[in-house]
Design a protein around this motif. Structure first.
Motif, PDB file in Angstrom:
ATOM      1  N   VAL A 287      60.938  81.260  11.644  1.00 28.81           N
ATOM      2  CA  VAL A 287      60.203  81.189  12.913  1.00 28.81           C
ATOM      3  C   VAL A 287      60.059  82.576  13.531  1.00 28.81           C
ATOM      4  O   VAL A 287      59.002  82.930  14.071  1.00 28.81           O
ATOM      5  CB  VAL A 287      60.903  80.223  13.883  1.00 28.81           C
ATOM      6  CG1 VAL A 287      60.293  80.314  15.278  1.00 28.81           C
ATOM      7  CG2 VAL A 287      60.812  78.799  13.362  1.00 28.81           C
ATOM      8  N   ARG A 288      61.097  83.389  13.440  1.00 33.29           N
ATOM      9  CA  ARG A 288      61.020  84.747  13.988  1.00 33.29           C
ATOM     10  C   ARG A 288      59.979  85.583  13.254  1.00 33.29           C
ATOM     11  O   ARG A 288      59.281  86.402  13.859  1.00 33.29           O
ATOM     12  CB  ARG A 288      62.388  85.426  13.906  1.00 33.29           C
ATOM     13  CG  ARG A 288      63.354  84.997  14.994  1.00 33.29           C
ATOM     14  CD  ARG A 288      64.693  85.698  14.860  1.00 33.29           C
ATOM     15  NE  ARG A 288      65.552  85.401  15.990  1.00 33.29           N
ATOM     16  CZ  ARG A 288      65.583  86.090  17.117  1.00 33.29           C
ATOM     17  NH1 ARG A 288      64.776  87.126  17.264  1.00 33.29           N
ATOM     18  NH2 ARG A 288      66.395  85.760  18.096  1.00 33.29           N
TER      19      ARG A 288
ATOM     20  N   ALA B 175      57.335  84.343  11.638  1.00 33.26           N
ATOM     21  CA  ALA B 175      56.000  83.775  11.877  1.00 33.26           C
ATOM     22  C   ALA B 175      55.530  83.998  13.308  1.00 33.26           C
ATOM     23  O   ALA B 175      54.336  84.207  13.552  1.00 33.26           O
ATOM     24  CB  ALA B 175      56.010  82.284  11.553  1.00 33.26           C
ATOM     25  N   ARG B 176      56.464  83.955  14.256  1.00 38.35           N
ATOM     26  CA  ARG B 176      56.107  84.110  15.673  1.00 38.35           C
ATOM     27  C   ARG B 176      57.055  85.096  16.335  1.00 38.35           C
ATOM     28  O   ARG B 176      57.961  84.707  17.081  1.00 38.35           O
ATOM     29  CB  ARG B 176      56.163  82.765  16.388  1.00 38.35           C
ATOM     30  CG  ARG B 176      55.216  81.713  15.806  1.00 38.35           C
ATOM     31  CD  ARG B 176      55.285  80.423  16.595  1.00 38.35           C
ATOM     32  NE  ARG B 176      56.660  79.936  16.729  1.00 38.35           N
ATOM     33  CZ  ARG B 176      56.979  78.777  17.306  1.00 38.35           C
ATOM     34  NH1 ARG B 176      56.032  78.004  17.799  1.00 38.35           N
ATOM     35  NH2 ARG B 176      58.243  78.403  17.392  1.00 38.35           N
ATOM     36  N   PRO B 177      56.913  86.390  16.074  1.00 37.19           N
ATOM     37  CA  PRO B 177      57.868  87.382  16.594  1.00 37.19           C
ATOM     38  C   PRO B 177      57.983  87.392  18.113  1.00 37.19           C
ATOM     39  O   PRO B 177      59.049  87.688  18.657  1.00 37.19           O
ATOM     40  CB  PRO B 177      57.297  88.717  16.084  1.00 37.19           C
ATOM     41  CG  PRO B 177      56.400  88.352  14.959  1.00 37.19           C
ATOM     42  CD  PRO B 177      55.855  87.001  15.270  1.00 37.19           C
ATOM     43  N   GLN B 178      56.913  87.077  18.806  1.00 39.34           N
ATOM     44  CA  GLN B 178      56.920  87.159  20.260  1.00 39.34           C
ATOM     45  C   GLN B 178      57.139  85.818  20.941  1.00 39.34           C
ATOM     46  O   GLN B 178      57.286  85.769  22.160  1.00 39.34           O
ATOM     47  CB  GLN B 178      55.578  87.754  20.740  1.00 39.34           C
ATOM     48  CG  GLN B 178      55.256  89.108  20.146  1.00 39.34           C
ATOM     49  CD  GLN B 178      56.321  90.146  20.452  1.00 39.34           C
ATOM     50  OE1 GLN B 178      56.889  90.161  21.549  1.00 39.34           O
ATOM     51  NE2 GLN B 178      56.597  91.016  19.486  1.00 39.34           N
ATOM     52  N   ALA B 179      57.140  84.745  20.166  1.00 43.37           N
ATOM     53  CA  ALA B 179      57.265  83.417  20.784  1.00 43.37           C
ATOM     54  C   ALA B 179      58.034  82.490  19.860  1.00 43.37           C
ATOM     55  O   ALA B 179      57.459  81.618  19.219  1.00 43.37           O
ATOM     56  CB  ALA B 179      55.881  82.848  21.088  1.00 43.37           C
ATOM     57  N   HIS B 180      59.339  82.707  19.772  1.00 44.15           N
ATOM     58  CA  HIS B 180      60.139  81.860  18.892  1.00 44.15           C
ATOM     59  C   HIS B 180      61.069  80.930  19.669  1.00 44.15           C
ATOM     60  O   HIS B 180      62.037  80.418  19.135  1.00 44.15           O
ATOM     61  CB  HIS B 180      60.956  82.709  17.912  1.00 44.15           C
ATOM     62  CG  HIS B 180      61.630  83.883  18.547  1.00 44.15           C
ATOM     63  ND1 HIS B 180      61.078  85.143  18.531  1.00 44.15           N
ATOM     64  CD2 HIS B 180      62.797  83.979  19.224  1.00 44.15           C
ATOM     65  CE1 HIS B 180      61.889  85.979  19.161  1.00 44.15           C
ATOM     66  NE2 HIS B 180      62.937  85.295  19.590  1.00 44.15           N
TER      67      HIS B 180
END
Length: 223
Positions: free
Chosen positions: A155-156, A158-163
């Motif tokens: 998840v981090r 795939a979505r570095p700013q929104a995990h």
């Protein structure tokens, strides 16, 4: 970092179930099946049979201080051998022993497994135990940690700013400590109940998944 930790935990899980648990199980079965040594086996120094030795206690150490516990007995055989055996507690035999006491030692594969005096016996730490449930608990814990790290790490990436909510605080921390508690509680309960080791993953994994879902629901923002 989390992906690497996941891989390391997965390897540990595989090692537990592919090597450590079968090895301990085989050793315990071999010990249970071992018979007393014959005179011929003793002369050949065969270590797969049970040999009996009459030893003298030189000294004992029976100390518990905080987290440190030492339960040892130093033994001698005539003037040709001197060694120390370790126990996981003081009773029922170690606390009775005094320097000069004569004890009977049962040895297997070059290690002392049991000490006996006047009908009172105590296993040493070397004696195989039928506690594969705890091996399984460690393996399940490693597998669950691998799964948690893989999900959080993916998840981090795939979505570095929104995990959110897959962060260490508070979801990750609570989940990790819950998994540790579940695995060891199930493992210890299985040892106490004398159920087969394979019941540990059957019980621990659903409980851990239930804990993950429960924490996820509890931490979901309320509208």
């Amino acid at each position: 970092m989390l992906i690497l930790l996941s891989l390391a935990s997965a390897v540990a899980c595989c090692l537990v179930f592919a090597w450590w648990l079968p090895s301990d199980g085989e050793r315990y079965q071999d010990y249970r099946a071992a018979e007393s040594c014959s005179s011929g086996e003793l002369s050949r120094s065969d270590t797969d049979c049970l040999s009996t030795w009459h030893l003298t206690v030189e000294k004992t150490v029976n100390r518990t201080a905080g987290k440190e516990s030492v339960h040892d007995a130093t033994l001698t055989y005539r003037d040709s051998w001197r060694g120390t055996v370790h126990f996981n507690g003081s009773g029922p035999l170690l606390e009775r022993l005094r320097p000069g006491d004569r004890v009977t030692a049962t040895a297997w594969r070059g290690e002392i497994m049991v000490l006996t005096e006047d009908g009172v016996r105590q296993d040493t730490l070397e004696a195989p135990r039928d506690e594969l449930q705890m091996n399984a608990a460690v393996g399940v814990l490693a597998g669950l940690v691998a799964a948690q790290c893989l999900v959080f790490g993916t998840v981090r990436l795939a979505r570095p700013q929104a995990h959110e909510p897959l962060t260490w605080e508070p979801y990750g921390r609570r989940l990790l400590f819950s998994v540790i508690g579940v695995c060891f509680a199930v493992g210890l309960s299985a040892v106490w109940a004398r159920v087969p080791w394979w019941t540990v993953p059957l019980v621990a994994v659903p409980l851990a998944m239930g804990a993950a879902l429960w924490f996820r629901v509890r931490l979901r923002p309320r509208r």
